[in-house]
Design a protein around this motif. Structure first.
Motif, PDB file in Angstrom:
ATOM      1  N   GLN A 197     -18.843  17.497  47.741  1.00 53.46           N
ATOM      2  CA  GLN A 197     -19.634  17.784  46.543  1.00 53.46           C
ATOM      3  C   GLN A 197     -20.439  16.595  46.036  1.00 53.46           C
ATOM      4  N   TYR A 198     -20.219  15.407  46.621  1.00 57.50           N
ATOM      5  CA  TYR A 198     -20.889  14.206  46.134  1.00 57.50           C
ATOM      6  C   TYR A 198     -21.391  13.383  47.308  1.00 57.50           C
ATOM      7  N   ILE A 199     -22.467  12.634  47.080  1.00 51.27           N
ATOM      8  CA  ILE A 199     -23.004  11.759  48.108  1.00 51.27           C
ATOM      9  C   ILE A 199     -23.386  10.434  47.469  1.00 51.27           C
ATOM     10  N   GLY A 200     -22.997   9.339  48.118  1.00 55.23           N
ATOM     11  CA  GLY A 200     -23.293   8.012  47.597  1.00 55.23           C
ATOM     12  C   GLY A 200     -23.972   7.163  48.658  1.00 55.23           C
ATOM     13  N   PHE A 201     -24.628   6.093  48.201  1.00 48.37           N
ATOM     14  CA  PHE A 201     -25.370   5.203  49.090  1.00 48.37           C
ATOM     15  C   PHE A 201     -24.948   3.764  48.820  1.00 48.37           C
ATOM     16  N   ILE A 202     -24.755   3.005  49.906  1.00 46.77           N
ATOM     17  CA  ILE A 202     -24.384   1.598  49.802  1.00 46.77           C
ATOM     18  C   ILE A 202     -25.194   0.812  50.821  1.00 46.77           C
ATOM     19  N   ASP A 203     -25.848  -0.256  50.388  1.00 51.67           N
ATOM     20  CA  ASP A 203     -26.647  -1.066  51.291  1.00 51.67           C
ATOM     21  C   ASP A 203     -25.765  -1.775  52.307  1.00 51.67           C
ATOM     22  N   ALA A 204     -26.324  -2.002  53.492  1.00 51.30           N
ATOM     23  CA  ALA A 204     -25.537  -2.523  54.608  1.00 51.30           C
ATOM     24  C   ALA A 204     -25.455  -4.035  54.641  1.00 51.30           C
ATOM     25  N   ASP A 205     -26.171  -4.739  53.755  1.00 50.50           N
ATOM     26  CA  ASP A 205     -26.210  -6.198  53.843  1.00 50.50           C
ATOM     27  C   ASP A 205     -25.241  -6.882  52.889  1.00 50.50           C
ATOM     28  N   ASN A 206     -24.308  -6.126  52.331  1.00 54.89           N
ATOM     29  CA  ASN A 206     -23.345  -6.661  51.366  1.00 54.89           C
ATOM     30  C   ASN A 206     -22.278  -7.494  52.089  1.00 54.89           C
ATOM     31  N   ARG A 207     -22.084  -8.717  51.640  1.00 53.53           N
ATOM     32  CA  ARG A 207     -21.135  -9.620  52.294  1.00 53.53           C
ATOM     33  C   ARG A 207     -19.773  -9.685  51.598  1.00 53.53           C
ATOM     34  N   ILE A 208     -19.540  -8.809  50.619  1.00 58.00           N
ATOM     35  CA  ILE A 208     -18.258  -8.797  49.908  1.00 58.00           C
ATOM     36  C   ILE A 208     -17.643  -7.401  50.030  1.00 58.00           C
ATOM     37  N   PRO A 209     -16.787  -7.180  51.024  1.00 55.04           N
ATOM     38  CA  PRO A 209     -16.192  -5.841  51.202  1.00 55.04           C
ATOM     39  C   PRO A 209     -15.466  -5.339  49.969  1.00 55.04           C
ATOM     40  N   GLY A 210     -14.841  -6.245  49.200  1.00 61.76           N
ATOM     41  CA  GLY A 210     -14.124  -5.815  48.005  1.00 61.76           C
ATOM     42  C   GLY A 210     -15.027  -5.157  46.985  1.00 61.76           C
ATOM     43  N   SER A 211     -16.281  -5.575  46.924  1.00 56.98           N
ATOM     44  CA  SER A 211     -17.204  -4.946  45.990  1.00 56.98           C
ATOM     45  C   SER A 211     -17.521  -3.515  46.410  1.00 56.98           C
ATOM     46  N   VAL A 212     -17.495  -3.247  47.721  1.00 57.28           N
ATOM     47  CA  VAL A 212     -17.761  -1.897  48.208  1.00 57.28           C
ATOM     48  C   VAL A 212     -16.665  -0.932  47.753  1.00 57.28           C
ATOM     49  N   VAL A 213     -15.422  -1.394  47.784  1.00 52.74           N
ATOM     50  CA  VAL A 213     -14.316  -0.579  47.270  1.00 52.74           C
ATOM     51  C   VAL A 213     -14.582  -0.201  45.814  1.00 52.74           C
ATOM     52  N   GLU A 214     -15.004  -1.202  45.040  1.00 54.21           N
ATOM     53  CA  GLU A 214     -15.265  -0.959  43.626  1.00 54.21           C
ATOM     54  C   GLU A 214     -16.424   0.009  43.430  1.00 54.21           C
ATOM     55  N   TYR A 215     -17.485  -0.117  44.236  1.00 53.66           N
ATOM     56  CA  TYR A 215     -18.614   0.805  44.111  1.00 53.66           C
ATOM     57  C   TYR A 215     -18.151   2.247  44.263  1.00 53.66           C
TER      58      TYR A 215
END
Length: 502
Positions: A197-215
Motif C-alpha cells: 500500500q506504500y512506496i518510498g524512495f531512497i537515494d543510492a549515494d547515502n554513506r550512512i546505512p543507519g540513516s536509511v533505517v531511520e528513513y
C-alpha cells in the motif's frame, strides 16, 4: 519512534501541508499504551492534547522534547506498515559497496526495487555487480527486484501499457533521468507487489546505512500518524506523502580543516526558499517548507499512481504543486482529483552523508526544480491561499535568480520539464505481461526477481520469459535477445559504452 508535535498545518485547497516534525527518539519505551492508541495534538488532528500547564515541569526537562510535547509510534504499529512498504532505490554509477550499505539499512520487512541506470555492465561496479549484490541480500528471505532503466523489455512494457511518453524517440528506450527511474520503479512496484500500500524512495549515494533505517521507519511513522488523523476527523480517504529533511549534511571544509554540519544542501536551500514564499502564511515568509528537494520521500501507492511525474531532478519539487494542478484541471475528467493530499515533513536524527558534487551539477539540480515550479505556477491562480500577484512575482524572481547565478542566458527561460502521465490510466496488466512472471533467482539481461512467489502466474504457465523469447527476438534484434531461465550464459544487452544522463 517519537516525534515533536506538528502544530499548525496549512491548507491550500485540496493540499494540506504539515509543519516539520522532528525525530527525538528512535525507539521509545512503550509504557504509555494510551499514547499509542490516541497520539498527539488535537491541533494537528492526531489525537488528544495534554497541555504542559496541566503538569508540573520536571527539573532539567527539555520543554520541546518532553512527553507532553511529543507523540510516539511504537514498533508493532511501524512493522504493520513496513510489511506493506516497497522501497525503490534509483542508482547510477555509485560504487556497489555504497549501494550495498543503502540496501543493508532497509528493514527486511520491506520489499526492495533497485532501479539502475549504470552506464556499464561489467566490472566491480557495473550493473551486473549491482544485481548480484541485491541477489545476495534476497537470498536471506527478502523480496526484491532489479531492473535496468535501459532494459529493452521495460521500454516495450511501457509501450504496451500505453505510456510512450516515457520513451526516447531516437533509441526507443526509457529516457535517462532520476524521475524516469522513479517512474519505472512505481510501475514495477504496482505490477509485482500489488498488495503493498506504500512506496518510498531512497537515494543510492547515502554513506550512512543507519540513516536509511531511520528513513524507512520515519515513513512508516508518518503514515501511522496520518491514519490517526484521518480516523479522528472521519476522513474516509486521503493521499499521504511523507518527506524527509536530514538532521544535517556533513561536509569537510578545507579552509578550517573541520567537518561542518550544515542544515541544508546547496540545492535544497534554493528550492525551499521559493516554496516557502509560495506557501507563506498571510504574506509572512518562514521556514515552513523544509523538504522541497527531498530525495527521501514516500507516499501511498494510490497517490503514486494518480500523480503525474516530472523528469530528472524536477520530480521532487513538482510533487508539491501537482496535487493542486491535478485538482484544478481534472474536476470533470478525474473524479478522485478532489481527494485531500496531506504532506508530512519529518526531520531525522541521523545526518546524511554522500559524495560531494560540483557547482555545475548543483546548478543543474536547482534549475530543474525551479523550472518545474516556474512553468506551472500560473496554473495555481485559483487555489485558496495563493494570490496571483505573488505567483507572478515569484516567476520573475525565479528567472532573475537563475540568470544571476548562471543557470540560463538573458533570453532563455528556466528549463521546462517533461511531465509524464499518471499511471492510474496505464494498462499495467499489459506492462506485466510483457515483462513476464517473477522467476525468482534469474536475471534476463537487466531484469531480475528474488524471493517472489506468485502462485497465480506459476500455475498458469503463461507469459514466462522463456515463452516470450520469440517475441523478444523479433522486436529487439539479435543484439537485444534475452536468454530463457534455462540458459547457461546470459547475453550482454547493455554495452560498457552505454550513456546515461543526469
Amino acid at each position: 519512534m517519537r516525534y515533536t508535535l506538528p502544530l499548525g498545518s496549512r491548507p491550500f485547497g485540496p493540499l494540506c501541508i504539515m509543519p516539520q516534525m522532528e525525530v527525538v527518539e528512535l525507539e521509545p519505551r512503550p509504557t504509555n499504551r494510551d499514547n499509542r492508541l490516541y497520539g498527539a495534538s488535537e491541533l494537528s488532528g492526531l489525537g488528544r492534547t495534554v497541555h504542559q500547564s496541566q503538569r508540573r515541569p520536571q527539573h532539567n526537562q527539555d520543554p520541546d522534547h518532553d512527553a507532553e510535547s511529543t507523540v510516539a509510534v511504537f514498533p508493532d504499529e511501524l512493522d504493520r506498515i513496513l510489511e506493506k512498504l516497497v522501497i525503490v532505490v534509483p542508482c547510477k554509477d555509485e560504487p556497489v559497496d555504497i549501494i550495498r550499505g543503502v540496501i543493508a539499512g532497509i528493514p527486511s520487512r520491506c520489499a526492495v526495487i533497485l532501479v539502475s541506470n549504470c552506464s556499464h555492465q561489467h566490472g566491480e561496479n557495473g550493473w551486473e555487480a549491482q544485481e548480484r549484490m541485491l541477489a545476495g541480500f534476497c537470498a536471506w528471505g527478502r523480496e526484491g527486484c532489479f531492473v535496468h532503466q535501459q532494459y529493452p523489455g521495460a521500454a516495450m512494457a511501457f509501450k504496451e501499457a500505453g505510456v510512450p511518453e516515457i520513451l526516447d524517440t531516437a533509441s526507443g528506450r526509457i529516457r535517462n533521468g532520476k524521475g524516469e527511474g522513479m517512474y519505472l520503479g512505481i510501475a514495477m512496484a504496482k505490477s509485482y507487489f500489488p498488495h503493498h500500500q506504500y512506496i518510498g524512495f531512497i537515494d543510492a549515494d547515502n554513506r550512512i546505512p543507519g540513516s536509511v533505517v531511520e528513513y524507512c521507519k520515519a515513513y512508516a511513522g508518518g503514515f501511522a500518524l496520518a491514519q490517526r488523523s484521518a480516523a479522528k476527523s472521519g476522513t474516509e480517504r486521503e493521499d499521504v506523502m511523507v518527506r524527509i529533511s536530514w538532521a544535517s549534511k556533513p561536509k569537510y571544509s578545507a579552509s578550517t580543516g573541520r567537518i561542518e554540519f550544515v542544515q541544508q544542501g546547496r540545492s535544497s536551500r534554493i528550492i525551499n526558499s521559493f516554496l516557502n514564499r509560495l506557501f507563506a502564511k498571510a504574506g509572512q515568509q518562514d521556514e515552513f517548507i523544509t523538504t522541497g528537494n527531498a530525495g527521501e520521500h514516500a507516499m501511498t501507492m494510490e497517490m503514486a499512481l494518480k500523480m503525474r511525474m516530472a523528469n530528472g531532478y524536477a520530480i521532487e519539487p513538482f510533487q508539491y504543486i501537482e496535487p493542486l494542478l491535478r485538482n484544478k484541471i481534472s474536476s470533470a475528467n478525474l473524479p478522485n482529483a478532489s481527494q485531500t493530499t496531506r504532506v508530512v515533513q519529518i526531520k531525522t536524527a541521523n545526518p546524511h552523508l554522500h559524495r560531494e558534487t560540483g557547482d555545475e551539477h548543483i546548478i543543474k539540480m536547482w534549475a530543474a526544480g525551479l523550472g518545474a515550479l516556474y512553468h506551472h505556477l500560473l496554473g495555481l491562480d485559483s487555489v485558496s491561499g495563493l494570490g496571483t500577484t505573488t505567483l507572478a512575482t515569484l516567476r520573475k524572481d525565479m528567472h532573475r535568480f537563475a540568470l544571476q547565478n548562471g543557470a540560463i542566458q538573458a533570453q532563455e527561460e528556466l528549463p521546462r520539464p517533461n511531465i509524464y502521465p499518471s499511471l492510474d490510466n496505464a494498462d499495467l496488466d499489459s506492462f506485466r505481461d510483457v515483462l513476464g512472471e517473477p522467476c525468482s533467482g534469474h536475471v534476463y539481461g537487466g531484469l531480475g526477481f528474488y524471493g517472489l512467489v506468485d502462485q497465480a502466474w506459476a500455475s498458469s504457465g503463461t507469459n514466462s520469459p522463456a515463452s516470450q523469447s520469440t517475441l523478444e527476438h523479433d522486436s529487439w534484434g539479435d543484439d537485444d535477445q534475452r536468454s530463457s531461465a534455462s540458459s547457461e550464459e546470459e547475453p550482454e544487452v547493455l554495452s560498457d559504452s552505454s550513456k546515461q544522463g543526469e
